[in-house]
Design a protein around this motif. Structure first.
Motif, short mmCIF file in Angstrom:
data_model
loop_
_atom_site.label_atom_id
_atom_site.label_comp_id
_atom_site.label_asym_id
_atom_site.label_seq_id
_atom_site.Cartn_x
_atom_site.Cartn_y
_atom_site.Cartn_z
N THR A 138 24.17 34.87 40.24
CA THR A 138 25.56 34.85 39.80
C THR A 138 26.50 35.26 40.94
OG1 THR A 138 25.83 37.17 39.07
CG2 THR A 138 24.67 35.67 37.58
N ALA A 139 27.79 35.00 40.72
CA ALA A 139 28.81 35.35 41.71
C ALA A 139 30.16 35.47 41.03
CB ALA A 139 28.88 34.29 42.81
N PRO A 140 31.07 36.29 41.59
CA PRO A 140 32.42 36.42 41.03
C PRO A 140 33.37 35.38 41.63
CG PRO A 140 32.10 38.08 42.72
CD PRO A 140 30.81 37.28 42.66
N THR A 141 34.24 34.84 40.80
CA THR A 141 35.29 33.92 41.23
C THR A 141 36.65 34.58 40.99
OG1 THR A 141 34.01 31.92 40.79
CG2 THR A 141 36.40 31.69 40.76
N LYS A 142 37.47 34.67 42.02
CA LYS A 142 38.80 35.23 41.84
C LYS A 142 39.67 34.25 41.04
CE LYS A 142 38.87 37.93 46.13
NZ LYS A 142 39.57 38.15 47.44
N ILE A 143 40.38 34.78 40.05
CA ILE A 143 41.28 33.93 39.27
C ILE A 143 42.64 34.60 39.14
CG2 ILE A 143 39.37 32.91 37.96
CD1 ILE A 143 40.29 34.59 35.56
N THR A 144 43.65 33.78 38.90
CA THR A 144 45.00 34.26 38.63
C THR A 144 45.35 33.89 37.20
OG1 THR A 144 45.63 33.89 40.94
CG2 THR A 144 47.41 34.17 39.34
N LEU A 145 45.79 34.85 36.42
CA LEU A 145 46.15 34.64 35.02
C LEU A 145 47.62 34.94 34.81
CD1 LEU A 145 43.30 36.30 32.90
CD2 LEU A 145 43.90 33.87 32.93
N SER A 146 48.27 34.15 33.96
CA SER A 146 49.67 34.42 33.66
C SER A 146 49.84 35.19 32.34
CB SER A 146 50.44 33.10 33.56
OG SER A 146 49.97 32.33 32.47
N CYS A 147 48.71 35.61 31.73
CA CYS A 147 48.79 36.35 30.46
C CYS A 147 47.86 37.56 30.54
CB CYS A 147 48.41 35.44 29.30
SG CYS A 147 46.66 34.96 29.30
N ASP A 148 47.90 38.40 29.50
CA ASP A 148 47.03 39.56 29.45
C ASP A 148 45.72 39.19 28.75
OD1 ASP A 148 47.31 40.42 26.42
OD2 ASP A 148 49.31 39.93 27.16
N LEU A 149 44.73 40.08 28.85
CA LEU A 149 43.41 39.78 28.31
C LEU A 149 43.41 39.68 26.79
CD1 LEU A 149 41.09 42.00 30.56
CD2 LEU A 149 41.60 39.56 30.78
N LYS A 150 44.24 40.46 26.12
CA LYS A 150 44.27 40.39 24.66
C LYS A 150 44.79 39.04 24.19
CE LYS A 150 45.35 44.02 22.23
NZ LYS A 150 46.08 45.11 21.52
N SER A 151 45.82 38.52 24.84
CA SER A 151 46.32 37.19 24.50
C SER A 151 45.24 36.14 24.73
CB SER A 151 47.57 36.85 25.33
OG SER A 151 48.66 37.66 24.96
N LEU A 152 44.48 36.31 25.80
CA LEU A 152 43.42 35.37 26.11
C LEU A 152 42.33 35.41 25.04
CD1 LEU A 152 42.88 33.38 28.41
CD2 LEU A 152 41.48 35.15 29.50
#
Length: 320
Positions: A95-109
């Motif tokens: 496995t490996a981590p991928t950097k991501i950019t989110l425009s919302c918070d985790l609860k909304s997701l």
């Protein structure tokens, strides 16, 4: 830590007390609490739909991913192949981590995405997993290992996926591993359904994934031994490898980062039955922003470039 949680799980089971639990991959961190006193910043769904509470608005969101360095991944992949050739592992989940950019918070997701198994945990991470770990009901334990992924848009994708020798070999190995794992805690273990295909909807298209169904019979007093059962099965075979002990040691040496709760498990015991899921399809908040952790099984038949593409394909958001 492991012994502490094992005893806690057993105590809940002896009392037939409903509880929620989450455990990290290395069994170093965990959380277990009675459902009646569950913290408000924990949200979960186990094979049930989720709707936002009244007054909660899911903000429209966008996201962007920065795939991990391909050359670094291939170095680790080749190191795993060397271990396989040396006979130290036969199938290993890299496995490996991928950097991501989110425009919302985790609860909304959590509310905006669709998956069979979802968890939002204390604004630390969210997981929308397609993979059940174990279900226990009527003194029977079931597990559903998942191995094999393909883009559903490929012509004749289902037939190609089932005919792929590498995917089949990988799946056979993990089914054999899970069958042996269940045999440690249950009797009359058998494969009920072998290599069936499910379709998963994502924001970037549909994926096909292959699972199997294995089950065994438990003693009637299994409730008092929930901890003993779980900690003989962890970590999950589908996200570690076979043989499990040496594969886990190789993962620790080669991956080069902490999985944390990624590839751990979470679940609920309601006093009569238990259900749980593997923490994959996993987004974690970190100091730099967010990371999406993903991976896949490696065998001697694996192609490094294809495995890298699969790792990247698994970085997705399931949509309604």
């Amino acid at each position: 830590m492991k012994r502490e949680f094992k005893e806690l799980f057993n105590a809940f089971g002896k009392q037939r007390a409903p509880f929620f639990f989450v455990m990290d991959y290395a069994q170093k961190q965990g959380y277990a609490k009675a459902l009646r006193g569950l913290d408000e910043d924990i949200l979960y769904a186990l094979d049930t739909p989720t709707l936002p509470p009244e007054g909660f608005t899911c903000k429209a969101f966008s996201w962007h991913k920065e795939p991990p360095c391909k050359e670094e991944y291939l170095e680790k992949f080749n190191a795993v192949i060397d271990e396989i050739k040396a006979g130290n592992t036969y199938m290993l989940n890299l496995t490996a981590p991928t950097k991501i950019t989110l425009s919302c918070d985790l609860k909304s997701l959590f509310y905006a995405t669709k998956a069979r198994f979802k968890l939002y945990f204390k604004d630390q991470f969210v997981a929308f997993s397609p993979e059940r770990f174990v279900r226990i009901e009527n003194n029977t334990i079931h597990t559903f290992p998942m191995k094999g992924t393909m883009d559903a848009s490929i012509p004749n994708a289902k037939a190609l996926l089932l005919a792929d020798e590498k995917e089949k070999a990988e799946h056979v190995m993990v089914v054999d591993l899970l069958r042996n794992d269940l045999s440690r805690v249950a009797k009359n273990v058998r494969v009920e359904q072998f290599r069936y295909v499910e379709q998963i909807h994502t924001a970037e298209g549909d994926l096909l994934q292959v699972s199997s169904h294995i089950q065994g019979e438990l003693e009637e007093n299994w409730h008092a031994h929930i901890g003993d059962i779980f900690f003989q099965l962890l970590p999950a075979g589908s996200i570690s490898g076979t043989p499990k002990r040496s594969s886990v040691e190789i993962i620790e040496r080669i991956e080069g980062y902490e999985r944390g709760f990624y590839t751990g498990i979470f679940g609920v015991y309601d006093g009569e039955k238990l259900d749980s899921a593997v923490l994959i399809r996993f987004i974690e908040k970190c100091e730099e922003g967010y990371v999406f952790k993903s991976g896949g099984g490696i065998t001697l038949l694996s192609d490094g470039k294809k495995e890298y593409d699969e790792l990247c394909d698994k970085v997705y958001l399931p949509v309604f």
